[in-house]
Design a protein around this motif. Structure first.
Motif, PDB file in Angstrom:
ATOM      1  N   GLY A 401       0.770  -1.236   0.000  1.00  0.00           N
ATOM      2  CA  GLY A 401       0.000   0.000   0.000  1.00  0.00           C
ATOM      3  C   GLY A 401       0.798   1.281   0.000  1.00  0.00           C
ATOM      4  N   TRP A 402       2.121   1.191   0.195  1.00  0.00           N
ATOM      5  CA  TRP A 402       2.924   2.418   0.187  1.00  0.00           C
ATOM      6  C   TRP A 402       3.236   2.858  -1.236  1.00  0.00           C
ATOM      7  CZ3 TRP A 402       3.482  -0.826   4.420  1.00  0.00           C
ATOM      8  CH2 TRP A 402       3.464  -0.208   5.679  1.00  0.00           C
ATOM      9  N   SER A 403       3.383   4.157  -1.399  1.00  0.00           N
ATOM     10  CA  SER A 403       3.792   4.683  -2.707  1.00  0.00           C
ATOM     11  C   SER A 403       4.923   5.700  -2.569  1.00  0.00           C
ATOM     12  CB  SER A 403       2.604   5.357  -3.409  1.00  0.00           C
ATOM     13  OG  SER A 403       2.087   6.415  -2.621  1.00  0.00           O
ATOM     14  N   LYS A 404       5.293   6.012  -1.321  1.00  0.00           N
ATOM     15  CA  LYS A 404       6.355   7.003  -1.087  1.00  0.00           C
ATOM     16  C   LYS A 404       7.513   6.350  -0.336  1.00  0.00           C
ATOM     17  CE  LYS A 404       3.091   9.821   0.550  1.00  0.00           C
ATOM     18  NZ  LYS A 404       2.435  10.964   1.218  1.00  0.00           N
ATOM     19  N   GLU A 437       5.920  -2.184 -11.648  1.00  0.00           N
ATOM     20  CA  GLU A 437       5.824  -3.587 -12.038  1.00  0.00           C
ATOM     21  C   GLU A 437       4.690  -4.324 -11.329  1.00  0.00           C
ATOM     22  OE1 GLU A 437       9.726  -5.070 -11.303  1.00  0.00           O
ATOM     23  OE2 GLU A 437      10.551  -4.325 -13.214  1.00  0.00           O
ATOM     24  N   ILE A 438       4.160  -3.730 -10.263  1.00  0.00           N
ATOM     25  CA  ILE A 438       3.027  -4.376  -9.600  1.00  0.00           C
ATOM     26  C   ILE A 438       1.746  -4.024 -10.360  1.00  0.00           C
ATOM     27  CG2 ILE A 438       4.184  -4.303  -7.342  1.00  0.00           C
ATOM     28  CD1 ILE A 438       2.287  -2.079  -6.530  1.00  0.00           C
ATOM     29  N   PRO A 439       0.710  -4.875 -10.309  1.00  0.00           N
ATOM     30  CA  PRO A 439      -0.537  -4.604 -11.049  1.00  0.00           C
ATOM     31  C   PRO A 439      -1.129  -3.248 -10.681  1.00  0.00           C
ATOM     32  CG  PRO A 439      -0.521  -6.839 -10.184  1.00  0.00           C
ATOM     33  CD  PRO A 439       0.665  -6.160  -9.591  1.00  0.00           C
ATOM     34  N   LYS A 440      -1.725  -2.576 -11.666  1.00  0.00           N
ATOM     35  CA  LYS A 440      -2.282  -1.233 -11.454  1.00  0.00           C
ATOM     36  C   LYS A 440      -3.269  -1.193 -10.304  1.00  0.00           C
ATOM     37  CE  LYS A 440      -1.785   1.091 -15.912  1.00  0.00           C
ATOM     38  NZ  LYS A 440      -2.497   1.775 -17.015  1.00  0.00           N
ATOM     39  N   LYS A 446       0.346   8.139  -6.933  1.00  0.00           N
ATOM     40  CA  LYS A 446       1.561   8.348  -7.707  1.00  0.00           C
ATOM     41  C   LYS A 446       2.780   7.913  -6.899  1.00  0.00           C
ATOM     42  CE  LYS A 446       4.152  12.035 -10.017  1.00  0.00           C
ATOM     43  NZ  LYS A 446       4.239  13.497 -10.244  1.00  0.00           N
ATOM     44  N   CYS A 447       3.724   7.274  -7.543  1.00  0.00           N
ATOM     45  CA  CYS A 447       4.966   6.853  -6.898  1.00  0.00           C
ATOM     46  C   CYS A 447       5.880   8.064  -6.684  1.00  0.00           C
ATOM     47  CB  CYS A 447       5.677   5.822  -7.764  1.00  0.00           C
ATOM     48  SG  CYS A 447       7.280   5.325  -7.140  1.00  0.00           S
ATOM     49  N   GLN A 448       6.456   8.152  -5.483  1.00  0.00           N
ATOM     50  CA  GLN A 448       7.369   9.260  -5.190  1.00  0.00           C
ATOM     51  C   GLN A 448       8.589   8.709  -4.465  1.00  0.00           C
ATOM     52  OE1 GLN A 448       5.655  12.747  -3.242  1.00  0.00           O
ATOM     53  NE2 GLN A 448       7.573  13.081  -2.151  1.00  0.00           N
ATOM     54  N   ILE A 449       9.753   8.784  -5.096  1.00  0.00           N
ATOM     55  CA  ILE A 449      11.010   8.316  -4.515  1.00  0.00           C
ATOM     56  C   ILE A 449      11.893   9.539  -4.266  1.00  0.00           C
ATOM     57  CG2 ILE A 449      12.965   6.747  -4.760  1.00  0.00           C
ATOM     58  CD1 ILE A 449      10.220   5.358  -4.877  1.00  0.00           C
TER      59      ILE A 449
END
Length: 623
Positions: A401-404, A437-440, A446-449
């Motif tokens: 569940g994380w995106s950051k 690479e994980i399913p939508k 939005k991914c934030q690195i």
């Protein structure tokens, strides 16, 4: 009723006046007529930072358990109040009594970061205490320093009467009792300092003298008094469950940096990163039992009203009772509106599961500290983390569940190449790619690195203490290399890159590695207006460079020069348990890009078990 040291007019015209009024929940008030020793405990930074420091809370509680001692707190006045106090000659005061610090018997200053050193001089100056120990009389407090920076006390030697080397729970009672006896017997200040020097772990800089070779390196460091030992042995608490711990910590009126109950679950670290001073000076690893920590949690939450509880250590994932303790905290408190903070965790399945239960994933970010982009550099620094570990952990986090994600790196490490620098951006991009690479349907926003680089400072008592640093402009160039590499990554829109201030890093290096000859630079910099140098908005490099020029000290001597194997370091008179032979062996292994197993996998014979309670490959005591 207690009278405030500052007038209403002053309080109304400064930022955050509650920093200076005292009277917080659980602060200790005593009758000055019924105590023999008054101790002002100082953190040389603003209130919000100092109130978040566990070490001061521990000592505050420990001292105030003694009926004959009243320990109060003092912090650095922010620049607005500093100006007023200088102009109006208002003496610095302690929060509890609001009385001048100069009236106290002791002024204890914790030394956590080299860039707070000008604040140390601010504390002495505003307290109207002579800056130099040699100029003080019994009319002034005994000024004592402690904390991690005290492991190289020499840059501050002329400003302190004593340094306490190690953990404060061991010989402070002996020091205070010695003080009482010396005052009762009418001893001179020097006689007390000589008696104090005889207590294990106490260093009295005025009783020692350095000499230097023609090339400027240290030739000798010898005691001038028979009372002063040739070696000062650090103090370490071995029985953690029996050590003093603050069950009634002071609750700040304004939001502190860490406004929560803190559970110190262990001291020390088994990992052995070669750049990490804390990982060496806090050896051996010592744990508190899960049962003790459960009781601490119950009591401290009841006594403070805090709504968050934090597990504190250098590497919480290595705490043997982590699963039991975290499960207890989640079951006991999650439904009662208590947040649980789990820093310093490796990102594995258990940690992610626990964090999912206690964090708002939509708002929170996960933190990885690869420290280097390439596997070669991670082997050099003995990070013990592979790219596979990092990407697998990131993948589990994104699926959970994380995106950051925040990534922490270092630039300027020994043997670093251009390719190593560029690999920082490459690794960050690979982490972002793992998200896509994980399913939508499993992605959350939005991914934030965010990748951040600090610049390497070779600290005392680390395998890298023999290394040189880079000039400030070279650090900036290396950051530019990394920034350019980020711009060329496929997932660059998901990537953000920050870097530390190179000029601050150079100063940190000078004072981390310096000897007594850099003390005048510090004093001159303070005279030129340097203060709160760890704060971006108040740091100014120009007066620092002027201070070096005015005092004739070359900063390059301390930063750019590699050390020979035989060179005598300013801190070599301190025994930390970890041997110089072990540190040198680790330096040589770093040059061979060879990884040393962690302490639970295999004992490497660092020497820390001489203090008792060391950890070997079976997780048992070495002794």
């Amino acid at each position: 009723m207690r009278k405030l040291a500052l007038t209403d007019e002053i309080l109304l015209n400064i930022e955050k006046p509650a920093r200076y009024t005292g009277g917080e929940v659980n602060s200790v008030m005593k009758d000055t007529e019924k105590v023999d020793i008054r101790f002002a405990m100082c953190f040389p930074d603003v209130y919000e930072i100092g109130m978040s420091h566990l070490g001061i809370q521990i000592l505050y509680d420990m001292f105030n358990r003694r009926e004959d001692v009243w320990c109060e707190r003092v912090y650095s006045p922010w620049v607005d109040l500093h100006k007023i106090m200088k102009e109006q000659q208002i003496p610095l005061f302690a929060l509890e009594s609001q009385e001048p610090v100069r009236k106290f018997d002791f002024l204890g200053i914790t030394l956590q970061y080299e860039m707070c050193y000008t604040n140390v001089l601010q504390i002495l100056d505003l307290s109207q205490i002579p800056l130099h120990s040699a100029d003080r009389t019994w009319e002034d407090p005994i000024v004592i320093g402690g904390g991690p920076c005290a492991y190289n006390p020499e840059p501050l030697a002329e400003f302190f009467d004593l340094f306490y080397i190690g953990e404060g729970e061991t010989v402070y009672d002996q020091l205070l009792d010695t003080y009482k006896r010396c005052r009762r017997e009418g001893n001179s200040r020097l006689q007390f300092l000589e008696c104090a020097a005889g207590i294990e772990g106490i260093y009295v800089p005025g009783l020692y003298e350095p000499s230097y070779h023609e090339d400027g390196t240290l030739a000798d460091f010898r005691p001038l008094s028979p009372h002063a030992p040739a070696k000062v042995k650090k103090q370490a608490v071995m029985a953690m469950d029996e050590a003093v711990y603050p069950m009634n910590p002071v609750v700040p009126f304004i939001k502190a940096t860490q406004d929560r109950v803190v559970l110190e679950i262990m001291r020390g670290c088994i990992r052995g990163c070669r750049f990490c001073q804390a990982g060496m000076i806090y050896r051996p690893t010592r744990e508190r039992s899960a049962e003790t920590l459960k009781q601490y949690a119950r009591t401290m939450l009841d006594n403070t009203g805090h709504e968050e509880i934090c597990l504190s250590s250098l590497s919480s994932s290595d705490y043997s009772g982590l699963q039991e303790l975290v499960t207890f905290l989640i079951e006991e408190y999650q439904g009662r509106g208590i947040n649980i903070s789990l820093p310093s965790l490796r990102i594995d399945a258990f940690s992610l599961d626990a964090m999912q239960k206690v964090q708002d994933i939509r708002k929170s970010s996960l933190t990885f500290a690869p420290e280097a982009g390439s596997q070669r550099m991670r082997n050099v620094i003995n990070k013990g983390l592979t790219e596979e570990d990092i990407l697998e952990g990131a993948g589990q986090a994104f699926a959970g569940g994380w995106s950051k994600v925040k990534l922490y790196f270092m630039l300027g490490l020994p043997t670093e190449t251009e390719e190593d620098m560029q690999e920082i951006a490459v690794l960050a991009d690979k982490v972002a790619r793992t998200y896509y690479e994980i399913p939508k349907e499993q992605r959350h926003g939005k991914c934030q690195i965010t990748a951040s680089t600090s610049f390497f400072v070779p600290k005392p008592f680390t395998p890298f203490q023999w290394a040189s640093m880079c000039p400030a402009e070279e650090y900036v160039r290396r950051a530019a290399v990394v920034k350019h590499a980020f711009a060329g990554q496929l997932n660059r829109k998901s990537l953000k890159y920050n870097w530390h201030d190179a000029e601050v890093t150079i100063l940190e290096g000078v004072f981390a590695r310096g000897d007594r000859r850099v003390g005048p630079v510090l004093e001159e910099a303070y005279r030129l207006g340097c203060l709160f140098d760890s704060w971006t908005e108040t740091f100014h490099n120009e007066p620092w460079m002027q201070a070096f020029e005015n005092t004739g000290v070359d900063p390059d001597f301390y930063t750019l020069r590699s050390r020979s194997e035989e060179e005598l370091f300013p801190w070599d008179f301190i025994e930390i348990g970890v041997s110089r032979t072990f540190l040198r062996r680790e330096w040589e292994l770093a040059m061979k890009e060879t990884v040393t197993p962690n302490c639970r996998q295999q004992c490497s014979g660092c020497g820390a078990s001489g203090f008792g309670g060391g950890v070997c490959h079976e997780g048992k005591s070495e002794v």
